[in-house]
Design an enzyme around this catalytic site. Structure first.
Site, mmCIF file in Angstrom:
data_model
loop_
_atom_site.group_PDB
_atom_site.id
_atom_site.type_symbol
_atom_site.label_atom_id
_atom_site.label_comp_id
_atom_site.label_asym_id
_atom_site.label_seq_id
_atom_site.Cartn_x
_atom_site.Cartn_y
_atom_site.Cartn_z
ATOM 1 N N THR A 256 44.657 89.778 -38.012
ATOM 2 C CA THR A 256 44.553 90.596 -39.224
ATOM 3 C C THR A 256 45.247 91.945 -39.097
ATOM 4 O O THR A 256 45.382 92.668 -40.088
ATOM 5 C CB THR A 256 43.064 90.858 -39.558
ATOM 6 O OG1 THR A 256 42.472 91.502 -38.413
ATOM 7 C CG2 THR A 256 42.317 89.581 -39.853
ATOM 8 N N GLY A 257 45.666 92.324 -37.899
ATOM 9 C CA GLY A 257 46.316 93.621 -37.703
ATOM 10 C C GLY A 257 45.346 94.796 -37.721
ATOM 11 O O GLY A 257 45.748 95.956 -37.593
ATOM 12 N N ARG A 258 44.039 94.516 -37.881
ATOM 13 C CA ARG A 258 43.058 95.622 -37.949
ATOM 14 C C ARG A 258 42.938 96.318 -36.600
ATOM 15 O O ARG A 258 42.991 95.661 -35.554
ATOM 16 C CB ARG A 258 41.667 95.069 -38.303
ATOM 17 C CG ARG A 258 41.524 94.596 -39.714
ATOM 18 C CD ARG A 258 40.151 94.001 -39.969
ATOM 19 N NE ARG A 258 39.950 92.741 -39.263
ATOM 20 C CZ ARG A 258 38.816 92.054 -39.268
ATOM 21 N NH1 ARG A 258 37.765 92.521 -39.924
ATOM 22 N NH2 ARG A 258 38.714 90.909 -38.623
ATOM 23 N N SER B 104 44.381 90.730 -14.298
ATOM 24 C CA SER B 104 45.574 90.836 -15.129
ATOM 25 C C SER B 104 45.939 92.313 -15.270
ATOM 26 O O SER B 104 45.083 93.146 -15.585
ATOM 27 C CB SER B 104 45.293 90.203 -16.491
ATOM 28 O OG SER B 104 46.402 90.340 -17.328
ATOM 29 N N ASP C 182 39.336 88.483 -28.033
ATOM 30 C CA ASP C 182 40.521 89.268 -27.667
ATOM 31 C C ASP C 182 40.476 89.795 -26.235
ATOM 32 O O ASP C 182 41.005 90.859 -25.925
ATOM 33 C CB ASP C 182 40.719 90.446 -28.655
ATOM 34 C CG ASP C 182 40.807 89.963 -30.079
ATOM 35 O OD1 ASP C 182 41.383 88.887 -30.299
ATOM 36 O OD2 ASP C 182 40.286 90.654 -30.978
ATOM 37 N N GLU C 183 39.877 89.029 -25.357
ATOM 38 C CA GLU C 183 39.786 89.438 -23.947
ATOM 39 C C GLU C 183 41.074 89.127 -23.186
ATOM 40 O O GLU C 183 41.234 89.559 -22.034
ATOM 41 C CB GLU C 183 38.621 88.710 -23.246
ATOM 42 C CG GLU C 183 37.239 88.992 -23.820
ATOM 43 C CD GLU C 183 36.861 88.019 -24.932
ATOM 44 O OE1 GLU C 183 37.737 87.266 -25.403
ATOM 45 O OE2 GLU C 183 35.683 88.034 -25.349
ATOM 46 N N ALA D 217 41.224 82.822 -34.839
ATOM 47 C CA ALA D 217 41.660 83.177 -33.486
ATOM 48 C C ALA D 217 43.105 83.661 -33.510
ATOM 49 O O ALA D 217 43.908 83.206 -34.323
ATOM 50 C CB ALA D 217 41.559 81.953 -32.581
ATOM 51 N N GLY D 218 43.417 84.567 -32.613
ATOM 52 C CA GLY D 218 44.802 85.007 -32.442
ATOM 53 C C GLY D 218 45.028 85.204 -30.966
ATOM 54 O O GLY D 218 44.406 86.068 -30.344
ATOM 55 N N HIS D 219 45.848 84.347 -30.372
ATOM 56 C CA HIS D 219 46.066 84.390 -28.930
ATOM 57 C C HIS D 219 47.523 84.745 -28.664
ATOM 58 O O HIS D 219 48.431 84.044 -29.094
ATOM 59 C CB HIS D 219 45.704 83.031 -28.298
ATOM 60 C CG HIS D 219 44.272 82.631 -28.552
ATOM 61 N ND1 HIS D 219 43.799 81.366 -28.378
ATOM 62 C CD2 HIS D 219 43.206 83.368 -28.968
ATOM 63 C CE1 HIS D 219 42.503 81.327 -28.673
ATOM 64 N NE2 HIS D 219 42.123 82.534 -29.046
ATOM 65 N N ARG E 180 41.236 97.560 -33.403
ATOM 66 C CA ARG E 180 40.005 97.108 -32.749
ATOM 67 C C ARG E 180 39.190 98.323 -32.321
ATOM 68 O O ARG E 180 39.758 99.335 -31.909
ATOM 69 C CB ARG E 180 40.340 96.253 -31.522
ATOM 70 C CG ARG E 180 41.040 94.952 -31.877
ATOM 71 C CD ARG E 180 41.489 94.188 -30.641
ATOM 72 N NE ARG E 180 42.218 92.976 -30.994
ATOM 73 C CZ ARG E 180 43.164 92.419 -30.240
ATOM 74 N NH1 ARG E 180 43.498 92.949 -29.079
ATOM 75 N NH2 ARG E 180 43.774 91.328 -30.631
ATOM 76 N N LYS F 268 42.359 85.669 -23.480
ATOM 77 C CA LYS F 268 42.216 84.235 -23.167
ATOM 78 C C LYS F 268 43.565 83.522 -23.210
ATOM 79 O O LYS F 268 43.878 82.705 -22.355
ATOM 80 C CB LYS F 268 41.260 83.564 -24.173
ATOM 81 C CG LYS F 268 39.860 84.133 -24.152
ATOM 82 C CD LYS F 268 38.993 83.534 -25.251
ATOM 83 C CE LYS F 268 39.386 83.924 -26.659
ATOM 84 N NZ LYS F 268 39.209 85.336 -26.996
ATOM 85 N N GLY G 54 48.915 93.433 -16.998
ATOM 86 C CA GLY G 54 49.931 93.629 -18.028
ATOM 87 C C GLY G 54 49.979 92.402 -18.909
ATOM 88 O O GLY G 54 49.437 91.350 -18.542
ATOM 89 N N GLN H 62 37.466 83.111 -29.885
ATOM 90 C CA GLN H 62 36.467 84.176 -30.111
ATOM 91 C C GLN H 62 35.812 84.557 -28.780
ATOM 92 O O GLN H 62 36.446 84.418 -27.747
ATOM 93 C CB GLN H 62 35.423 83.735 -31.160
ATOM 94 C CG GLN H 62 35.947 83.666 -32.587
ATOM 95 C CD GLN H 62 36.734 82.437 -32.916
ATOM 96 O OE1 GLN H 62 36.288 81.327 -32.696
ATOM 97 N NE2 GLN H 62 37.928 82.587 -33.453
#
Ligand code: GDP
Ligand code: IMO
Ligand code: MG
Length: 429
Positions: free
Chosen positions: A303-305, A415, A12-13, A38-40, A307, A15, A417, A226
């Site tokens: 997952t909406g958790r 970056s 979650d950097e 993964a979630g991008h 971070r 990418k 924004g 990841q």
């Protein structure tokens, strides 16, 4: 030109955003590991795209490939293709190729992931997408590959081969696989067969395509999922994912020789986050941590958790530089630090009178380390509209240049924004 992008922290950097930004410079974008864990997130002209499987170059010109080291849930892929077509982005085999050997995530992998996590006394906090169990089947040579599901007869023969052992395994958790498949996944075999028919024309040999592209002078970007410290071999076991997330994995998983790599880009968030369990020495359990989470929108894309958030951790970054061989760094989410004063950076850890500038090799010792911080003066100016490096507040520039100096790797982009346009190219000084 063969460039590899990896996350330098725990995922979650940013990418996805960086791949989207750089995509126009490449002819081919390739995913090489992981799955829909993964979630991008990409924000393009105000519109948000959340991608789990399809490479983040989707909004640009290049051909997209999914390599054989990926574990793919075909239902998620189809959902993603449909989501994109609703936004008038039509995916055809000319745009997307998927390696014939790509492992398929089956419903029993997902159930096993849920059951495995439920009985674990100390949880990992997996995404429950069946990732570990799909990779286990690859290693055990019991996987179902894309080339199996595109052929109904072969697929049915293959699942008849593997289902008896899955039944036994699931029974060991006190559950009945057939009952689960009937209640939760009714008709899943037929669904997979239908999806297989749809995916047949996407089949390709990714290694061959990538090597041919490189030989003809084309530019290829390998997109990691990841992050470095979630790497199966070098990460913070057991709190890791089940694939190798570091740059070398792109060569192994794509079947491209290491001599062809021309650059490795590390994505570094200006602070650090982690979702799921495992050590995070700089984690903040206070208002600053809450502020980073709210300002940075630090909630899992998959997952909406919420971070876990903390200050930038240089010992971990030093290790990421070694594990990946970064040639440049893209620093993301610098805007989230606006208004914080001081801004802290962990330069070393303390553990029982010992000082570590590099992470200790044992995960349990890392989890007992306390951070030592260097303090930087913050800034209050809004920086998201800045496009010229020299217009950044002096304190922001000091922050960036100190990181560069400490890890001896140039920062090439900053970056500021979530939108594609919110990016600053850093001139060579
Ligand atoms: P990935 O998994 O590495 O692709 O990262 P994610 O997309 O899961 O998480 C990064 C989040 O930060 C997403 O919601 C992005 O839209 C957002 N983001 C990316 N870069 C920036 C940035 O520079 N500033 C801010 N405020 N948000 C960003
Ligand atoms: P992107 O590509 C952040 C974490 C999970 C869990 C651990 C193992 O968006 O950066 P798994 O389901 O893989 O077996 O879970 O890994 N994890 C991620 N954390 N970003 C990700 O991907 C992640 N993919 C897996 O939270 O701690
Ligand atoms: Mg993510």
């Amino acid at each position: 030109m063969f460039t590899i992008i990896t996350g330098s922290q725990f995922g979650d950097e940013g990418k996805g955003k960086v791949v989207d930004l750089l995509a126009d410079e490449y002819d081919m974008i390739v995913r090489f590991q992981g799955g829909d864990n993964a979630g991008h997130t990409i924000i393009h002209e105000g519109e948000k795209f959340k991608l789990h499987i399809i490479p983040s170059g989707i909004l640009s010109r290049p051909r997209l490939l999914i390599g054989p080291g990926v574990v793919m849930n075909p239902e998620i892929l189809i959902q993603e293709i449909e989501m994109l077509s609703e936004k008038n982005i039509i995916i055809k085999p000319e745009k997307l190729g998927i390696d014939a050997k790509t492992s398929i995530i089956m419903p029993y992998h997902i159930r096993l992931d849920e059951l495995g996590e439920a009985v674990r006394s100390e949880k990992i906090g997996t995404t429950r997408r069946g990732i570990a169990y799909a990779y286990m089947d690859k290693v055990a040579r019991d996987e179902v590959q894309l080339s199996d599901i595109v052929d109904e007869k072969r697929f049915k023969k293959r699942i008849n081969e593997v289902l008896p052992q899955k039944r036994r395994l699931i029974k060991s958790f006190g559950e009945d696989l057939d009952e689960y498949l009937e209640t939760e996944e009714e008709g899943w075999v037929d669904r997979y067969v239908e999806i297989g028919k749809k995916l047949k024309s996407y089949l390709t040999d990714v290694s061959r395509e990538v090597n041919d592209a490189l030989s003809s002078g084309k530019k290829v970007l390998a997109e990691g999922a990841q992050g470095t410290h979630l790497d199966l071999i070098h990460g913070t076991q057991k709190y890791v994912t089940s694939s190798s997330t570091i740059a070398g994995s792109a060569c192994t998983n794509l079947g491209v020789g290491p001599t062809r790599v021309t650059g490795v880009i590390g994505i570094v968030k200006a602070y650090i986050t982690r979702v799921g369990e495992g050590p995070l020495p700089t984690e903040l359990h206070d208002e600053t941590g809450d502020r980073l989470r709210e300002r940075g929108g630090e909630y899992g894309t998959t997952t909406g958790r919420p971070r876990r958030c903390g200050w930038l951790d240089l010992p971990l970054l030093r290790k990421s530089v070694n594990l990946n061989g970064y040639t440049e760094i893209v620093l993301t989410k610098l805007d989230v630090l606006t208004g914080l004063n001081p801004i802290k950076v962990c330069h070393a850890y303390k553990h029982k009178n010992k000082k570590f500038e590099y992470p200790p090799h044992e995960t349990h010792i890392l989890s007992e380390c306390t951070p030592e911080y260097t303090e930087f003066e913050g800034w209050n100016e809004k920086i998201s509209d800045i496009r010229n490096y020299n217009d950044l507040p002096e304190n922001a520039k000091t922050y960036i240049e100190q990181i560069e100096e400490i890890v001896s790797i140039p920062v090439t982009y900053i970056s500021v924004g979530p939108d594609r346009r919110e990016m600053i190219k850093k001139p060579d000084l």
